[in-house]
Design a protein around this motif. Structure first.
Motif, mmCIF file in Angstrom:
data_model
loop_
_atom_site.group_PDB
_atom_site.id
_atom_site.type_symbol
_atom_site.label_atom_id
_atom_site.label_comp_id
_atom_site.label_asym_id
_atom_site.label_seq_id
_atom_site.Cartn_x
_atom_site.Cartn_y
_atom_site.Cartn_z
ATOM 1 N N GLU A 223 86.906 36.260 87.845
ATOM 2 C CA GLU A 223 87.821 37.295 88.011
ATOM 3 C C GLU A 223 87.578 38.275 89.220
ATOM 4 O OE1 GLU A 223 87.037 39.562 84.369
ATOM 5 O OE2 GLU A 223 88.503 38.492 83.313
ATOM 6 N N ALA A 224 88.632 38.198 89.990
ATOM 7 C CA ALA A 224 88.807 38.800 91.243
ATOM 8 C C ALA A 224 88.050 40.144 91.261
ATOM 9 C CB ALA A 224 90.212 38.913 91.906
ATOM 10 N N ARG A 225 88.241 40.947 90.105
ATOM 11 C CA ARG A 225 87.838 42.329 90.109
ATOM 12 C C ARG A 225 86.035 42.428 90.201
ATOM 13 N NH1 ARG A 225 89.918 45.483 85.268
ATOM 14 N NH2 ARG A 225 89.389 43.318 84.123
ATOM 15 N N HIS A 226 85.464 41.577 89.837
ATOM 16 C CA HIS A 226 83.859 41.200 89.839
ATOM 17 C C HIS A 226 83.346 39.943 89.388
ATOM 18 C CE1 HIS A 226 79.967 43.319 88.016
ATOM 19 N NE2 HIS A 226 79.793 42.788 89.192
ATOM 20 N N PRO A 227 83.571 39.023 90.276
ATOM 21 C CA PRO A 227 82.996 37.882 90.060
ATOM 22 C C PRO A 227 81.552 37.604 89.923
ATOM 23 C CG PRO A 227 83.792 37.996 92.346
ATOM 24 C CD PRO A 227 84.068 39.119 91.572
ATOM 25 N N LEU B 110 85.115 30.875 75.913
ATOM 26 C CA LEU B 110 86.131 31.461 76.993
ATOM 27 C C LEU B 110 86.414 32.897 76.692
ATOM 28 C CD1 LEU B 110 88.408 28.497 77.552
ATOM 29 C CD2 LEU B 110 86.219 28.897 78.539
ATOM 30 N N PRO B 111 85.753 33.901 77.260
ATOM 31 C CA PRO B 111 85.949 35.237 77.122
ATOM 32 C C PRO B 111 87.326 35.594 77.734
ATOM 33 C CG PRO B 111 83.760 34.960 77.895
ATOM 34 C CD PRO B 111 84.387 33.772 77.910
ATOM 35 N N THR B 112 87.610 35.139 78.718
ATOM 36 C CA THR B 112 88.967 35.086 79.368
ATOM 37 C C THR B 112 89.163 33.920 80.114
ATOM 38 O OG1 THR B 112 88.172 35.627 81.774
ATOM 39 C CG2 THR B 112 87.995 37.665 80.212
ATOM 40 N N GLY C 140 80.061 46.502 82.965
ATOM 41 C CA GLY C 140 80.366 46.458 81.659
ATOM 42 C C GLY C 140 81.860 46.908 81.324
ATOM 43 N N SER C 141 82.206 48.008 82.159
ATOM 44 C CA SER C 141 83.704 48.595 82.154
ATOM 45 C C SER C 141 84.471 48.242 83.133
ATOM 46 C CB SER C 141 83.600 50.147 82.319
ATOM 47 O OG SER C 141 82.908 50.653 83.710
ATOM 48 N N LEU C 142 84.273 47.316 83.879
ATOM 49 C CA LEU C 142 85.267 46.680 84.782
ATOM 50 C C LEU C 142 85.811 45.334 84.603
ATOM 51 C CD1 LEU C 142 83.052 47.379 88.141
ATOM 52 C CD2 LEU C 142 85.050 48.755 87.095
ATOM 53 N N SER C 143 85.192 44.789 83.705
ATOM 54 C CA SER C 143 85.939 43.305 83.499
ATOM 55 C C SER C 143 86.346 43.172 82.187
ATOM 56 C CB SER C 143 84.633 42.259 83.400
ATOM 57 O OG SER C 143 85.065 41.059 83.253
ATOM 58 N N GLY C 144 87.326 42.298 81.884
ATOM 59 C CA GLY C 144 87.814 41.737 80.538
ATOM 60 C C GLY C 144 86.748 41.116 79.652
ATOM 61 N N VAL C 145 85.683 40.902 80.314
ATOM 62 C CA VAL C 145 84.683 40.205 79.510
ATOM 63 C C VAL C 145 83.803 41.295 78.651
ATOM 64 C CG1 VAL C 145 82.484 38.765 79.447
ATOM 65 C CG2 VAL C 145 84.172 38.487 81.092
ATOM 66 N N VAL C 146 83.950 41.637 77.444
ATOM 67 C CA VAL C 146 83.262 42.605 76.755
ATOM 68 C C VAL C 146 82.402 42.124 75.838
ATOM 69 C CG1 VAL C 146 85.002 44.180 77.055
ATOM 70 C CG2 VAL C 146 85.214 42.643 75.043
ATOM 71 N N SER C 147 81.205 43.057 75.269
ATOM 72 C CA SER C 147 80.411 42.671 74.198
ATOM 73 C C SER C 147 81.037 42.913 72.866
ATOM 74 C CB SER C 147 78.901 43.637 74.361
ATOM 75 O OG SER C 147 79.081 44.742 74.221
ATOM 76 N N HIS C 148 80.316 42.731 71.950
ATOM 77 C CA HIS C 148 80.715 42.913 70.563
ATOM 78 C C HIS C 148 80.708 44.597 70.278
ATOM 79 C CE1 HIS C 148 79.121 38.940 68.917
ATOM 80 N NE2 HIS C 148 80.232 38.744 69.477
ATOM 81 N N GLY C 149 79.695 45.356 70.865
ATOM 82 C CA GLY C 149 80.080 46.811 70.785
ATOM 83 C C GLY C 149 81.049 47.365 71.299
ATOM 84 N N PRO D 193 79.491 37.558 74.367
ATOM 85 C CA PRO D 193 80.693 38.249 74.643
ATOM 86 C C PRO D 193 81.779 37.793 73.543
ATOM 87 C CG PRO D 193 80.418 36.158 76.000
ATOM 88 C CD PRO D 193 79.021 36.313 75.237
ATOM 89 N N THR D 194 82.667 38.752 73.347
ATOM 90 C CA THR D 194 83.780 38.493 72.455
ATOM 91 C C THR D 194 84.627 37.143 73.317
ATOM 92 O OG1 THR D 194 85.338 40.066 73.632
ATOM 93 C CG2 THR D 194 84.119 40.432 71.840
ATOM 94 N N THR D 195 85.612 36.486 72.544
ATOM 95 C CA THR D 195 86.487 35.361 73.062
ATOM 96 C C THR D 195 87.854 35.863 72.803
ATOM 97 O OG1 THR D 195 86.249 33.994 71.085
ATOM 98 C CG2 THR D 195 84.669 33.871 72.965
ATOM 99 N N GLN D 196 88.924 35.089 73.222
ATOM 100 C CA GLN D 196 90.345 35.189 72.736
ATOM 101 C C GLN D 196 90.651 34.128 71.823
ATOM 102 O OE1 GLN D 196 92.913 35.345 76.514
ATOM 103 N NE2 GLN D 196 91.824 37.247 76.990
#
Length: 573
Positions: free
Chosen positions: A53-57, A29-31, A293-302, A66-69
């Protein structure tokens, strides 16, 4: 919002060709509103993201896991782990002109014999991820629960009957004829744009696709309904775009500006050619990732590594500024004795000072006076300043030392961020930084990471059976030191940020192999990893002491030995 029905169709084709029959190996679960699944299919591991996510489903493949919480647990996630993890993707559906993608997953592991549907409804702020039973009649869970009070049309709650989203109103896109468009134009407002007319009148068309159609028909995406007569050209271009649902001839494209990717689509975005550079992209997922890539809470390792380092650098800059200010205050406190002397001289020469005099000039110095004060009052003000500076000077060394320790801890954290390898280490480091208050995160992320999952220390075994504990974060460094006995041996790169290493010898001198492996591991897990040789100090743990009031893992040591070691990753061998 560019993930429209045409994009959904292109993504549906892409994931169907890649994942059908695939095995779900991992799930995260990334977010709170996203799920990432790792699928093994066609002899390849693929990372698939589904986010509401409403910003970019969107639904799309990711180039990196992806990273997770850490610590994020949701009812939706728990049910996914039960029914989806270790399952096989048997069917993928994507209804024409709809922003819905459905995955049917069968699971026969651990005595299960279930079939569920994982649905992504990608509709702006109404987006949702749903888990349905095998015959699609009942909602098992969703990332967003919708009560009857929230929506009288379509409630979404566990164990309630499933109701599909209402079909979009409008003309069928593949059957549009000029008379239909002329009728829409007559019904609407003449001041409206043609693209707005198309969006409201034709099922499945997004604003982006409608603008592209109008631009291709008229040469201007902003053309108004009023005065437009060439309905045949508009109908032709509409059918040309919507024919993609039949031909499936996708040509993913992005429009890039110096500030980033402006838009993406599964066709050429000719109406944006004047304000952006158009790029053909190999896959729809790659186009979406370039944009999102720059819009969502879902991010890659880098991306996460870069974010952590940037936050640490920002905090370190603030500490450096505070340290510079403290050093300036310390230099000012050195002048305290002169203030005492000036006050005494003012009292000694009181008889020479005239009313309203602004300075007392002596052979070796000139003393500034306040003309509104008497000589005695001027002297008292100097004595008061002397006392204040003296008190500040007494506290400054401890305050400066604290700031220096914080700077050293931040450098250590930055080293761990740079050296972190893989998904678990990065996400655990982020959780540790949030829990320690070193970096900040939004309310949801902070809540999820308040109690980070405890990361396991890396453990090696030397040829003689000696266990070697390795710390890869500040918290793990503290645990490594606490886990050893007073007569075990501690290793660390000399005066270089990095991990603590402890060889559990039980008091015996480390053997040659144990010493070499522990030293090489300490060198490898330090900021000098890329060096040819690193000086590593080692001593018994009874000689290592935690610094009072310092951060986790910060220690002093004595009675050390040293050895030059080549950085080497023994964990991978």
């Amino acid at each position: 919002m560019y993930f429209d029905a045409l994009t959904a169709a292109a993504i549906g084709d892409e994931i169907t060709s890649a994942l059908l029959g695939g095995f779900v190996q991992k799930l995260s679960l990334p977010t709170p509103e996203s799920v990432a699944i790792e699928v093994y299919a066609r002899r390849e591991r693929r990372q698939l993201l589904l986010t509401a996510e409403a910003r970019h489903p969107r639904v799309a493949f990711l180039s990196e896991r992806p990273t997770t919480q850490p610590g994020l647990v949701t009812p939706f996630g728990l049910l996914l782990r039960k029914h989806v993890l270790d399952g096989v993707i048997e069917e993928i559906r994507q209804p024409v002109a709809e922003r819905i993608i459905s995955l049917s997953i069968a699971n026969t592991t651990d005595g299960l014999n279930t079939r569920v549907w994982l649905d992504a409804e990608l509709m702006g702020r109404h987006s949702n991820l749903l888990l349905l039973n095998g015959d699609r009649t009942t909602v098992l869970e969703s990332v967003k629960r919708v009560t009857p009070q929230m929506s009288s049309v379509r409630a979404i709650l566990p164990k309630r009957p499933y109701t599909p989203p209402p079909p979009r109103k409008g003309l069928p896109p593949h059957r549009v004829v000029p008379d239909d468009l002329a009728s829409l134009g007559a019904q609407g407002k003449g001041s409206a744009s043609l693209w707005q007319m198309l969006v409201s009148g034709i099922s499945g068309l997004s604003p982006l696709a409608a603008r592209e159609i109008v631009h291709r028909a008229s040469g201007n995406a902003a053309t108004k309904v009023n005065g437009w007569e060439n309905w045949a050209d508009l109908a032709n271009e509409t059918r040309r775009i919507t024919a993609l649902w039949a031909t499936r001839e996708w040509t993913p494209c992005i429009a890039r500006t110096p500030d980033g990717v402006l838009a993406y689509a599964p066709y050429e975005l000719t109406h944006l050619a004047q304000e952006a550079e158009l790029e053909s992209i190999e896959t729809m997922s790659a186009a979406i990732e370039a944009y999102g890539g720059s819009l969502s809470g879902v991010v890659s390792h880098g991306q996460l590594r870069a974010q952590i380092v940037a936050q640490l650098e920002k905090r370190a800059d603030r500490v450096r500024q505070r340290l510079a200010s403290l050093e300036q205050q310390r230099s000012g406190s050195d002048d305290a004795q002169r203030l005492m002397e000036d006050g005494q001289l003012v009292l000694a020469y009181t008889y020479t000072i005239e009313p309203k005099q602004e300075r007392l000039v002596l052979e070796d110095r000139t003393i500034a006076l306040d003309p509104d004060l008497t000589p005695a009052q001027n002297a008292q003000e100097m004595f008061d300043q002397y006392k204040r500076r003296k008190r500040a000077g007494e506290d400054l060394p401890a305050v400066i030392e604290e700031a220096q320790r914080e700077l050293a801890l931040l450098a250590e954290y930055e080293t761990f961020a740079a050296l972190a390898e893989g998904h678990t280490e990065l996400t655990q480091l982020r959780a540790e930084l949030i829990a320690e208050g070193v970096v900040r995160e939004g309310p949801e992320g902070a809540k999820a990471a308040r109690k980070p999952a405890t990361a396991k220390m890396e453990t090696l075994t030397a040829p003689d059976g000696t266990r070697i504990l390795v710390g890869k974060s500040a918290a793990q460094n503290a645990r490594v030191v606490e886990s050893g006995g007073p007569h075990d041996w501690w290793f660390h790169a000399r005066e270089i940020p990095g991990g603590h290493v402890v060889a559990r010898t039980g008091g015996a001198e480390p053997s040659g192999d144990t010493l070499r492996i522990a030293a090489e591991t300490a060198a490898y897990n330090s900021a000098a990893r890329e060096s040819g040789a690193v000086e590593v100090v080692y001593t018994q743990l009874r000689n290592v002491r935690k610094i009072k009031g310092a951060g986790p893992g910060q220690v002093t040591y004595r009675n050390e030995h040293s050895v030059n070691a080549q950085p080497k990753d023994h964990a991978s061998q």
